[in-house]
Design a protein around this motif. Structure first.
Motif, PDB file in Angstrom:
ATOM      1  N   TYR A 139      46.637   7.719 -22.860  1.00 10.88           N
ATOM      2  CA  TYR A 139      47.946   7.687 -23.518  1.00 10.88           C
ATOM      3  C   TYR A 139      49.084   7.652 -22.500  1.00 10.88           C
ATOM      4  O   TYR A 139      49.973   6.789 -22.550  1.00 10.88           O
ATOM      5  CB  TYR A 139      48.052   8.920 -24.416  1.00 10.88           C
ATOM      6  N   ASN A 140      49.057   8.575 -21.557  1.00 12.57           N
ATOM      7  CA  ASN A 140      50.161   8.652 -20.600  1.00 12.57           C
ATOM      8  C   ASN A 140      50.118   7.539 -19.561  1.00 12.57           C
ATOM      9  O   ASN A 140      51.171   7.104 -19.082  1.00 12.57           O
ATOM     10  CB  ASN A 140      50.175  10.029 -19.934  1.00 12.57           C
ATOM     11  N   ASN A 141      48.945   7.058 -19.230  1.00 12.41           N
ATOM     12  CA  ASN A 141      48.877   5.884 -18.358  1.00 12.41           C
ATOM     13  C   ASN A 141      49.456   4.661 -19.055  1.00 12.41           C
ATOM     14  O   ASN A 141      50.162   3.851 -18.436  1.00 12.41           O
ATOM     15  CB  ASN A 141      47.426   5.617 -17.954  1.00 12.41           C
ATOM     16  N   ARG A 142      49.183   4.532 -20.352  1.00  7.52           N
ATOM     17  CA  ARG A 142      49.725   3.414 -21.118  1.00  7.52           C
ATOM     18  C   ARG A 142      51.251   3.472 -21.177  1.00  7.52           C
ATOM     19  O   ARG A 142      51.923   2.439 -21.211  1.00  7.52           O
ATOM     20  CB  ARG A 142      49.172   3.428 -22.548  1.00  7.52           C
ATOM     21  N   LEU A 143      51.812   4.694 -21.163  1.00  8.05           N
ATOM     22  CA  LEU A 143      53.265   4.864 -21.233  1.00  8.05           C
ATOM     23  C   LEU A 143      53.917   4.904 -19.854  1.00  8.05           C
ATOM     24  O   LEU A 143      55.115   5.171 -19.748  1.00  8.05           O
ATOM     25  CB  LEU A 143      53.597   6.151 -21.999  1.00  8.05           C
ATOM     26  N   GLY A 144      53.126   4.667 -18.809  1.00  9.47           N
ATOM     27  CA  GLY A 144      53.678   4.659 -17.463  1.00  9.47           C
ATOM     28  C   GLY A 144      54.046   6.041 -16.942  1.00  9.47           C
ATOM     29  O   GLY A 144      54.991   6.183 -16.165  1.00  9.47           O
ATOM     30  N   ARG A 145      53.266   7.059 -17.362  1.00  9.68           N
ATOM     31  CA  ARG A 145      53.538   8.440 -16.938  1.00  9.68           C
ATOM     32  C   ARG A 145      52.273   9.035 -16.318  1.00  9.68           C
ATOM     33  O   ARG A 145      51.668   9.959 -16.842  1.00  9.68           O
ATOM     34  CB  ARG A 145      53.985   9.283 -18.131  1.00  9.68           C
ATOM     35  N   PRO A 146      51.859   8.508 -15.159  1.00  8.42           N
ATOM     36  CA  PRO A 146      50.586   8.929 -14.564  1.00  8.42           C
ATOM     37  C   PRO A 146      50.555  10.379 -14.099  1.00  8.42           C
ATOM     38  O   PRO A 146      49.480  10.912 -13.825  1.00  8.42           O
ATOM     39  CB  PRO A 146      50.417   7.970 -13.377  1.00  8.42           C
ATOM     40  N   GLU A 147      51.722  11.022 -13.994  1.00  7.74           N
ATOM     41  CA  GLU A 147      51.762  12.422 -13.550  1.00  7.74           C
ATOM     42  C   GLU A 147      51.657  13.413 -14.712  1.00  7.74           C
ATOM     43  O   GLU A 147      51.510  14.616 -14.490  1.00  7.74           O
ATOM     44  CB  GLU A 147      53.070  12.687 -12.787  1.00  7.74           C
ATOM     45  N   LYS A 148      51.733  12.920 -15.930  1.00 12.07           N
ATOM     46  CA  LYS A 148      51.758  13.808 -17.105  1.00 12.07           C
ATOM     47  C   LYS A 148      50.323  14.021 -17.608  1.00 12.07           C
ATOM     48  O   LYS A 148      49.908  13.506 -18.644  1.00 12.07           O
ATOM     49  CB  LYS A 148      52.643  13.196 -18.190  1.00 12.07           C
ATOM     50  N   HIS A 183      42.320  21.405 -11.222  1.00 16.10           N
ATOM     51  CA  HIS A 183      43.614  20.791 -10.937  1.00 16.10           C
ATOM     52  C   HIS A 183      44.255  20.181 -12.180  1.00 16.10           C
ATOM     53  O   HIS A 183      45.452  19.863 -12.168  1.00 16.10           O
ATOM     54  CB  HIS A 183      43.451  19.714  -9.856  1.00 16.10           C
ATOM     55  N   LEU A 184      43.463  20.031 -13.245  1.00 17.67           N
ATOM     56  CA  LEU A 184      43.983  19.439 -14.478  1.00 17.67           C
ATOM     57  C   LEU A 184      44.350  20.478 -15.539  1.00 17.67           C
ATOM     58  O   LEU A 184      44.844  20.118 -16.602  1.00 17.67           O
ATOM     59  CB  LEU A 184      42.935  18.487 -15.084  1.00 17.67           C
ATOM     60  N   VAL A 185      44.112  21.770 -15.233  1.00 18.94           N
ATOM     61  CA  VAL A 185      44.151  22.781 -16.287  1.00 18.94           C
ATOM     62  C   VAL A 185      45.055  23.950 -15.910  1.00 18.94           C
ATOM     63  O   VAL A 185      45.076  24.398 -14.761  1.00 18.94           O
ATOM     64  CB  VAL A 185      42.722  23.309 -16.563  1.00 18.94           C
ATOM     65  N   ALA A 218      58.253  25.669 -18.373  1.00 16.02           N
ATOM     66  CA  ALA A 218      59.393  25.731 -17.456  1.00 16.02           C
ATOM     67  C   ALA A 218      58.937  25.668 -16.001  1.00 16.02           C
ATOM     68  O   ALA A 218      59.559  24.992 -15.170  1.00 16.02           O
ATOM     69  CB  ALA A 218      60.191  27.006 -17.711  1.00 16.02           C
ATOM     70  N   VAL A 219      57.848  26.357 -15.676  1.00 16.65           N
ATOM     71  CA  VAL A 219      57.380  26.419 -14.284  1.00 16.65           C
ATOM     72  C   VAL A 219      56.650  25.140 -13.885  1.00 16.65           C
ATOM     73  O   VAL A 219      56.892  24.583 -12.799  1.00 16.65           O
ATOM     74  CB  VAL A 219      56.461  27.652 -14.088  1.00 16.65           C
ATOM     75  N   LEU A 220      55.752  24.661 -14.749  1.00 20.26           N
ATOM     76  CA  LEU A 220      54.948  23.491 -14.411  1.00 20.26           C
ATOM     77  C   LEU A 220      55.720  22.196 -14.581  1.00 20.26           C
ATOM     78  O   LEU A 220      55.466  21.214 -13.875  1.00 20.26           O
ATOM     79  CB  LEU A 220      53.696  23.457 -15.287  1.00 20.26           C
ATOM     80  N   GLY A 221      56.650  22.172 -15.531  1.00 22.52           N
ATOM     81  CA  GLY A 221      57.425  20.968 -15.823  1.00 22.52           C
ATOM     82  C   GLY A 221      56.819  20.187 -16.967  1.00 22.52           C
ATOM     83  O   GLY A 221      55.638  19.826 -16.919  1.00 22.52           O
ATOM     84  N   ALA A 222      57.591  19.927 -18.003  1.00 19.28           N
ATOM     85  CA  ALA A 222      57.101  19.169 -19.145  1.00 19.28           C
ATOM     86  C   ALA A 222      56.651  17.774 -18.745  1.00 19.28           C
ATOM     87  O   ALA A 222      55.761  17.189 -19.386  1.00 19.28           O
ATOM     88  CB  ALA A 222      58.189  19.089 -20.216  1.00 19.28           C
ATOM     89  N   ASP A 223      57.224  17.241 -17.668  1.00 11.31           N
ATOM     90  CA  ASP A 223      56.848  15.907 -17.216  1.00 11.31           C
ATOM     91  C   ASP A 223      55.470  15.873 -16.567  1.00 11.31           C
ATOM     92  O   ASP A 223      54.937  14.803 -16.290  1.00 11.31           O
ATOM     93  CB  ASP A 223      57.893  15.376 -16.226  1.00 11.31           C
ATOM     94  N   LYS A 224      54.879  17.069 -16.355  1.00  8.58           N
ATOM     95  CA  LYS A 224      53.538  17.150 -15.772  1.00  8.58           C
ATOM     96  C   LYS A 224      52.480  17.540 -16.803  1.00  8.58           C
ATOM     97  O   LYS A 224      51.290  17.438 -16.539  1.00  8.58           O
ATOM     98  CB  LYS A 224      53.518  18.200 -14.646  1.00  8.58           C
TER      99      LYS A 224
END
Length: 462
Positions: A139-148, A183-185, A218-224
């Protein structure tokens, strides 16, 4: 009762047990002694009862593994499976489709919450969860958000045994020598109201648990953060029912921060709480994905599914002719497993099993909670036909506290088995989720036995 097939009177159960010990590695075996573990052998089962090779009859308190919804020995289920095997045993999902899986996908979409119309079939709950987590990256790769890509999960959660599913599982991690994709969790703290601090109300505990998620975002970032995965009830973690409003508020946080919400209903779907799915009907949430398995076939054959919302599918589909959905399994859309699920759902609807669960639930929960009167039981909790008894919290300076925490569940299971009941022990807890067709009188038998077992072991833990 359905007629049972006679497998013969000359079964050498001792030889079978020896073969099991020598060659059959079971889950959760102690590696130093696994070949010495002599499990009892099951010969057959009927309704809510299991029978051993010694002729012992026992109520199946755990419902197999949370899955034997319609009970054992249903002849028409066996007939449906046989008929499908003779018509079409297997169908490769890469080259063709088949009638049972197509009809089942349509039926599951009809039963699922509104706006969830795409079903991907898997082999079990673990692969259903694995599929949902892979969908997050897709999903996020399709939306161009590889860090999320980070996945939020919770202490005491259990989501499966495949690599990704085990990575978002917190239960038993400390005792595992398997690797995880750490690293993913990110693990959120315990949501069990029984573990809240002295003097804190359940409402305040709910506020604190929602604040835990807010702080993590807040700490991890919603963009991640790509997704939050949550069982409506943390089943293998001890039938933990989060405080009222928790699911709705965390779902709102996910929507606010564009985080996918995965509702892991491998246990709660298909009737365990008296509904096809618990997410919307019980907890009032609209997930982006729902995972299910177990009760979809009542354990007669392995099958799981990941149900995807229309909103997510619109993003996954879109433009890009060279983008393929490459996730799949040899047994995806298996025609025989699908036929079993269709027959299972037909039996549910014809026999009013959901209505039966809602009818007997108050009696089940009442009988269970009465057992909390024992001085060694600290909490009796559950919903629907799900329940857990947990030992008293450890007291500071009490020498026997570790014994209570480590052995109570096992001791209760041992004493229950002597009296004709199986429960599932977890440390200081014992858990039960019987077949959904259990009657009120069988519920009484179950909790009468459990009450006797509690009285027997009480002196050991006081």
């Amino acid at each position: 009762m359905n007629e049972r097939i006679d497998l013969g009177h000359n079964v050498d159960w001792d030889a079978i047990a020896e073969a099991d010990s020598r060659h059959n590695l079971h889950p959760y075996e102690k590696m130093a002694t696994w070949r010495e573990n002599k499990r009892y052998m099951l010969s057959h089962a009927e309704g809510v009862y299991l029978y051993t090779d010694k002729g012992t009859k026992m109520i199946d308190g755990p419902g197999g593994m949370w899955c034997t919804q319609i009970g054992y020995g249903v002849r028409e289920m066996a007939d449906a499976v046989h008929d499908q095997m003779m018509q079409l045993t297997y169908s490769s999902p890469w080259m063709a489709s088949n009638s049972p899986s197509a009809r089942l996908a349509e039926k599951v979409a009809q039963l699922a919450p509104e706006g969830m119309n795409t079903v991907f079939f898997t082999t079990c709950g673990s692969t259903a969860v694995d599929t949902a987590l892979r969908n997050v990256s897709f999903y996020n790769n399709r939306l161009g958000r590889p860090e999320k890509k980070l996945i939020l999960t919770r202490q005491n959660a259990y989501h499966g045994s495949t690599y990704l599913a085990a990575s978002v599982t917190a239960k038993d991690r400390a005792n595992s020598h398997f690797d995880h994709a750490d690293h993913l969790v990110h693990m959120l703290p315990d949501v069990n109201p029984y573990r809240r601090p002295e003097g804190m109300s359940v409402e305040e505990w709910c506020d604190a648990k929602v604040a835990d998620m807010e702080q993590a975002i807040a700490v991890l970032g919603a963009d991640k953060i790509g997704a939050f995965i949550a069982e409506p009830i943390l089943s293998s973690g001890g039938v933990i029912v989060p405080p009222e409003g928790y699911h709705r508020r965390t779902r709102e946080l996910c929507r606010e921060h564009d985080i996918l919400y995965i509702s892991d209903e491998v246990v709660t779907a298909f009737g365990r709480l008296g509904h096809w799915f618990a997410s919307e009907d019980v907890f009032g949430i609209d997930p982006d994905m729902i995972t299910c398995a177990k009760g979809i076939t009542s354990g007669y054959l392995p099958l799981g599914a990941c149900i995807i919302s229309d909103r997510v599918m619109e993003q996954l589909s879109g433009e890009g002719q060279d983008v393929y959905y490459t996730n799949g399994y040899t047994y995806t859309q298996h025609p025989v497993a699908s036929a079993a699920a269709l027959k299972n759902i037909e039996i549910f609807e014809r026999d009013g099993i959901l209505e039966h669960v809602r009818e007997v639930t108050p009696h089940f929960q009442k009988r269970m909670r009465e057992l909390a009167e024992s001085p060694i039981i600290g909490d009796a909790r559950g919903m629907g036909l799900l329940g857990c008894l947990e030992g008293q919290k450890a007291e500071a300076g009490r020498d026997t506290a570790d014994k209570v925490l480590a052995n109570l569940g096992t001791r209760l299971d041992e004493e229950c088995e002597k009296r004709g009941l199986i429960v599932r022990p977890f440390g200081s807890m014992c858990v039960f989720s019987p077949p959904l067709v259990i009657s009120k009188s069988q519920i009484d038998d179950m909790f009468d036995i459990l009450g006797e077992a509690i009285k027997v072991v009480e002196p050991e833990f006081l």
